[in-house]
Design an enzyme around this catalytic site. Structure first.
Site, PDB file in Angstrom:
ATOM      1  N   SER A 163       3.358  -2.278   3.602  1.00  0.00           N
ATOM      2  CA  SER A 163       3.039  -0.966   3.532  1.00  0.00           C
ATOM      3  C   SER A 163       4.743  -0.494   2.638  1.00  0.00           C
ATOM      4  CB  SER A 163       3.300  -0.065   4.872  1.00  0.00           C
ATOM      5  OG  SER A 163       4.271   0.243   6.079  1.00  0.00           O
ATOM      6  N   ASP A 164       4.680   0.849   2.100  1.00  0.00           N
ATOM      7  CA  ASP A 164       4.978   1.608   2.173  1.00  0.00           C
ATOM      8  C   ASP A 164       6.208   1.786   2.640  1.00  0.00           C
ATOM      9  OD1 ASP A 164       6.987   1.984   0.324  1.00  0.00           O
ATOM     10  OD2 ASP A 164       5.912   3.631  -1.124  1.00  0.00           O
ATOM     11  N   CYS A 165       7.024   2.497   3.000  1.00  0.00           N
ATOM     12  CA  CYS A 165       7.907   2.851   4.015  1.00  0.00           C
ATOM     13  C   CYS A 165       7.865   3.745   4.352  1.00  0.00           C
ATOM     14  CB  CYS A 165       9.713   2.354   3.254  1.00  0.00           C
ATOM     15  SG  CYS A 165       9.535   1.349   2.516  1.00  0.00           S
ATOM     16  N   CYS A 179       1.020  -1.428   0.079  1.00  0.00           N
ATOM     17  CA  CYS A 179      -0.162  -0.125  -0.241  1.00  0.00           C
ATOM     18  C   CYS A 179       0.158   0.998   0.108  1.00  0.00           C
ATOM     19  CB  CYS A 179      -1.127  -0.042   1.354  1.00  0.00           C
ATOM     20  SG  CYS A 179      -0.505  -0.691   2.930  1.00  0.00           S
TER      21      CYS A 179
END
Length: 757
Positions: free
Chosen positions: A285-287, A249
């Site tokens: 998640s994206d970071c 995401c």
């Protein structure tokens, strides 16, 4: 929060390279053998559940982040979920390249946008197979994980987006065909996955930083029609049709809700509507995206509350550069329950089970090792992928050049002899990087090399023109290697201009004034070629994106005529003034100050989607295709769960090579109609295929696949609808021929889109 710099990401990758190899689970001798996760006769779901049940609460919380700590008392080793393989195994915190052989490089293919320009899904599957094989080999050796955060399939709808070259382009059909083929290669076709691929960034992530707005605080306002029709189509392919192992995401919000906390996206659409649950797949998640929920989107009052929202919405792991979410706080506040944590862990570890992570030498892909990295076949494929994707955008007959041994060739520009310019974003260590100058020397030519400007303007101190003119004056032909490097477009960096840098244009004009053959080879993303197209002193233009480890060889093969160009633009080349449109405007259809986005809605490109010239001439035609089809009859014959995937009778295309050189030909079929809701798209890609090695005077034929979805449109509620009416099929860009198709009967909904809550 500022987006991470390329240098920072590179530093993380360098740090990873210096770390020791990752430990692998030992189901033979260690304490883990006592857990059912090691029992290969048990279902993947039960194996994962047994492992999670054995964990204590504190241990569970340490394993729902990208750098999971494992559980030493159980014999579960730490695992870093952050490995990258966009166009080859790449640097990342979870990937370690050795200083010397073995494990000191991987095959480096060209950027996905260039590979997409080949319009050949069989080629892409082969590329995916090589990348997946090498990635698994790295994982088996403890030099990476066995899950990889690739591919990037956000549609490249705004030419300024810094990460557009990571994607297959702007068209949803091309995106879906590319990703379906790539995933077949990456993950394999066996019961166990070769690797776990990750479709990212879900969803509507196509802005880095524009006019004070960053990807970390951007709220993408999107109609249901555009969301279903465009932004989510590639992800539908990943989830519903290809059943990929994982999703990522994105940072941004969609219609007011951060993507990683968006139940409509993660649950209603992804897991329920697309039924992405058959293998209990997981979402990362994206970071730092979890922290963004509170810090930048202000959607939650505290980091702990934002963290809880993401896991409760269906996210399963938080990617973090450093500890940035607040999992302990969410747990202590009882906003994050053990049931939710257990659900996330079961998904994560079932993914690893299904990829054979716990099976040791008995795993299906356990034998892959260093001998499977950068094989001669992989090297040849990397070269072919670049050759096949290169697009010729202008040629006055100068190309191909008759280059004899000893021919003096001026090779001018910033990447003529620069190995560090051949790779784009998310690249690993290549086994070699062959520049155009190197390739010229291998051909027996005499290269006269001079550097050139990159982003400089005409007001910059000129320390290149004199050397360039000197090299050109003592040469027979001039090859100019210009365009853009990654300082202009990359993660965290969007472009502000679509024009050729003024210093480069000034230099090109001076070279053009010498009256010698002048070939422009452009690196990077599309620029408005108008000043070069109208300059009679510019003989030819080739677009090569970032061409990878054998980029110089590929370019020189095209220039010399050893290979013939047949790539087509997978994006629209916009005029320089297109930057007047706000990047934050997500609407596709023309409206007010928005002139329309992509070739489907924008009528005035500098060079159109699908453009691409050849060294020969082709006459393309439909082979006796004219039809009237009944919508009820089509649906009666459709047995697929998802009717939009039901095949139509293939489109028969014949192509005659009317010139004097053997060449590939990419067949593109577009459809146009005034059926369905206004406004009507200019045209839409309905089918494509690459016909190979068509010899002079010969005819090649193809039967192009297409489906009910190729003719369907989306209504204002996002529903996929097949409308009765007249349709025109158009072959090639520009159009060579057309044929008519009539759909009769009542309109039919092929896919009812869930309403937004």
């Amino acid at each position: 929060m500022k987006p991470p710099s390329v240098a920072y990401i590179g530093g993380l990758a360098l740090l990873a390279a210096q770390l020791s190899r990752a430990a692998l689970p030992d189901c033979v001798n260690g304490p883990l053998k006592l857990n059912k996760v090691c029992d290969m006769t048990t279902s993947p779901a039960d194996r994962a559940s047994a492992l999670v049940q054995a964990m204590q609460s504190s241990e569970k919380l340490q394993n729902i982040v990208s750098k999971s700590q494992g559980v030493s008392r159980l014999g579960l080793p730490p695992y870093n979920w952050w490995s990258e393989a966009l166009h080859g195994v790449a640097g990342a915190p979870g990937v370690s390249f050795s200083a010397s052989s073995p494990w000191n490089y991987s095959t480096s293919f060209p950027m996905p946008l260039l590979m997409s320009a080949a319009f050949d899904d069989d080629l892409i599957e082969k590329v995916g197979t090589v990348i997946g094989t090498e990635a698994r080999a790295f994982g088996n050796a403890g030099h990476s994980g066995i899950n990889f955060w690739t591919p990037n399939i956000n549609p490249f709808k705004d030419p300024r987006w810094g990460r557009g070259s990571e994607t297959p382009g702007e068209d949803t059909l091309r995106l879906k065909g590319y990703v379906a083929a790539l995933l077949r290669g990456l993950e394999g076709k066996q019961a166990q996955r070769r690797i776990i691929a990750t479709c990212k960034h879900y969803a509507a992530n196509d802005l880095e930083s524009w006019s004070g707005v960053t990807r970390h605080n951007f709220d993408a306002k999107i109609t249901l029609q555009d969301l279903a029709e465009y932004y989510l189509q590639p992800f539908q392919q990943c989830a519903r049709d290809s059943k990929v192992g994982s999703f990522m995401c994105s940072y941004n919000s969609v219609n007011g809700v951060p993507a990683c906390a968006n139940k409509y996206l993660l649950q209603t659409i992804l897991r329920e509507h697309w039924n992405w649950t058959s293998e209990n797949q997981y979402i990362t998640s994206d970071c730092e995206a979890v922290q963004d929920v509170s810090l930048n989107h202000h959607y939650a009052p505290t980091n702990a509350a934002g963290t809880a929202l993401t896991f409760n919405a269906g996210m399963d792991s938080s990617c973090e550069y450093t500890s940035s979410s607040d999992i302990p706080g969410a747990w202590q506040n009882k906003q994050l329950t053990e049931d939710t944590v257990d659900r996330a862990l079961r998904r994560l570890y079932e993914g690893l089970v299904r990829a054979g992570y716990f099976d040791g030498a008995k795993g299906h892909y356990a034998s892959l090792g260093w001998s499977d990295v950068n094989t001669p076949q992989a090297q040849q494929l990397a070269l072919q992928a670049t050759v096949d994707g290169i697009v010729m955008l202008k040629n006055d007959g100068t190309l191909p050049l008759n280059l004899q041994s000893g021919t003096k060739v001026a090779m001018i520009g910033f990447w003529a002899n620069a190995t560090n310019k051949l790779q784009g974003g998310y690249s690993g260590k290549a086994p070699y990087l062959r520049t155009p100058s190197y390739a010229a020397q291998q051909m027996g030519l005499t290269p006269n090399v001079a550097p050139g400007p990159i982003l400089e303007t005409t007001s910059a101190q000129d320390n290149w023109t004199a050397n360039a003119l000197a090299a050109a004056s003592k040469s027979d032909v001039i090859l100019y290697f210009g365009g853009l490097d990654t300082s202009a477009a990359a993660e965290g960096v969007d472009r502000t201009s679509l024009a050729w840098p003024s210093a480069q244009v000034a230099l090109i004009n001076k070279l053009a004034g010498l009256g010698k053959p002048l070939v422009i080879v452009q690196e990077g993303d599309q620029l408005d070629n108008t000043p070069l197209l109208t300059n009679q002193g510019v003989s030819a233009i080739l677009w090569a994106s970032w061409p990878g480890q054998d980029g110089g060889t590929a370019v020189m093969q095209i220039i010399s005529g050893t290979k013939s160009p047949a790539g087509r633009l997978p994006v629209t080349q916009y005029p320089a003034n297109y930057t007047q449109l706000a990047m934050t405007d997500m609407n596709l259809r023309p409206n007010g100050s928005n002139p329309g986005r992509t070739y489907r809605w924008y009528p005035s490109p500098a060079q159109a989607f699908g453009s691409g010239l050849h060294y020969t001439t082709f006459k393309a035609a439909f082979a006796n295709y004219s039809a009237s089809l009944s919508i009820p009859t089509l649906l009666d014959g459709c047995k697929n769960i998802n009717p939009d995937t039901c095949a139509l009778q293939p489109l028969p295309v014949s192509v005659v090579n009317t010139g004097n050189r053997t060449s590939d030909f990419v067949a593109l079929v577009f459809v146009a109609s005034q059926a369905g809701p206004k406004p009507y798209p200019i045209k839409s890609l309905a089918g494509y295929g690459r016909l190979r090695n068509v010899t002079p005077g010969h005819t090649a034929t193809a039967a192009l696949s297409w489906t009910l979805g190729s003719l369907a449109r989306h209504d204002e509620n996002g529903n996929t609808v097949l409308y009765p009416g007249n349709y025109t099929l158009m072959l090639d860009q520009p159009t060579q021929t057309t044929t008519d198709l009539i759909l009769t009967g009542d309109s039919a909904v092929l896919d009812k889109w869930p309403a937004a809550s």
